[in-house]
Design an enzyme around this catalytic site. Structure first.
Site, PDB file in Angstrom:
ATOM      1  N   GLN A   1     -11.126  -6.145  -3.293  1.00  0.00           N
ATOM      2  CA  GLN A   1     -10.310  -7.369  -3.309  1.00  0.00           C
ATOM      3  C   GLN A   1      -9.230  -7.332  -2.229  1.00  0.00           C
ATOM      4  OE1 GLN A   1     -11.235  -9.994  -5.036  1.00  0.00           O
ATOM      5  NE2 GLN A   1     -12.941  -8.708  -5.690  1.00  0.00           N
TER       6      GLN A   1
ATOM      7  N   MET B   1       3.006   4.367   4.698  1.00  0.00           N
ATOM      8  CA  MET B   1       3.689   4.980   3.562  1.00  0.00           C
ATOM      9  C   MET B   1       5.170   5.260   3.837  1.00  0.00           C
ATOM     10  SD  MET B   1       1.675   4.640   1.289  1.00  0.00           S
ATOM     11  CE  MET B   1       0.054   4.704   0.569  1.00  0.00           C
TER      12      MET B   1
ATOM     13  N   HIS C   1      -0.454  -4.253  -1.492  1.00  0.00           N
ATOM     14  CA  HIS C   1      -0.150  -3.240  -2.503  1.00  0.00           C
ATOM     15  C   HIS C   1      -1.205  -3.292  -3.606  1.00  0.00           C
ATOM     16  CE1 HIS C   1       2.299  -0.460  -4.770  1.00  0.00           C
ATOM     17  NE2 HIS C   1       2.068  -1.206  -5.836  1.00  0.00           N
TER      18      HIS C   1
END
Ligand code: GAR
Length: 206
Positions: free
Chosen positions: A168, A85, A104
């Site tokens: 995913q 982060m 992302h």
């Protein structure tokens, strides 16, 4: 790898290596958070870890220099960010041109930055997903390597959508790293090609 939190993408990458789907080795996990579960996962997998807190350095540039030195010490070929982060600047990126990648939780360039899944819900999109991309000096703005699409369901909240996207993420991050490991990737401007043939095909479409 650089990770600030839970480390499920780190785990997916280590699992892919263990199962022979990814040719490579995680040489080091660096975190900026002493409580990151990623550190624990690395230790269990007997991967070296380093905790590097920015507060220990005079400037962002000094911190990034130390991060880069550490990655070089371990002879990292690729630096994979997994829930790290922090925005990396030129000091770090200059050491690893086109070798820093990130995942992302949105279909970039939509919804960069923090709380991508919440941004997607608020915007009312029907589909979101995740993106593996090269890191440049912007926020989630570098050339796109792979994406996966995830439908947004009527009763989704941030948690349920995040979970579905995460499945995913775990699938495409190891695949993207494998493409890099195979040396099949060619970057031209914003475009990433996987083979010479694809480059000429896509080139003739535009
Ligand atoms: C993942 O969803 C990743 O896409 C996101 O943080 C999560 C980390 O999970 N990254 C970003 O939002 C970066 N802008 P993990 O620690 O379990 O891999």
């Amino acid at each position: 790898m650089l990770a600030s939190g839970r480390g499920s993408n780190l785990q997916a990458i280590m699992d892919a290596i263990g199962e022979g789907r990814l040719n490579g080795r995680v040489v080091l996990v660096i975190s900026d958070n002493p409580h990151a579960r990623a550190l624990e996962r690395a230790r269990i997998a007997k991967v070296p870890t380093r905790l590097m807190l920015p507060s220990g350095y005079q400037s962002k540039a000094d911190y990034e220099k130390a991060l880069a030195q550490c990655c070089q010490e371990y002879k990292a070929q690729v630096v994979a960010l997994a829930g790290f982060m922090r925005i990396l600047g030129p000091t770090f990126l200059g050491h690893f041109p086109q070798r820093v990648v990130n995942i992302h939780p949105s279909l970039l360039p939509a919804f960069p930055g923090l709380h991508a899944q919440e941004q997607a819900l608020r915007h009312g999109v029907r589909f979101s997903g995740c993106t593996v991309h090269f890191v440049d000096e912007g926020v989630d703005s570098g050339p796109i390597i792979l994406q996966a699409v995830v439908p947004v369901l009527a009763d989704d909240d941030e948690e349920t959508l995040s979970e579905r996207i995460l499945v995913q993420e775990h699938r495409i991050y190891p695949r993207a790293l494998q493409l890099i490991a195979e040396g099949r990737m060619l970057v031209e401007g914003r475009r990433v090609y996987f083979t010479e043939m694809e480059r000429s095909e896509r080139g003739s479409e535009t």
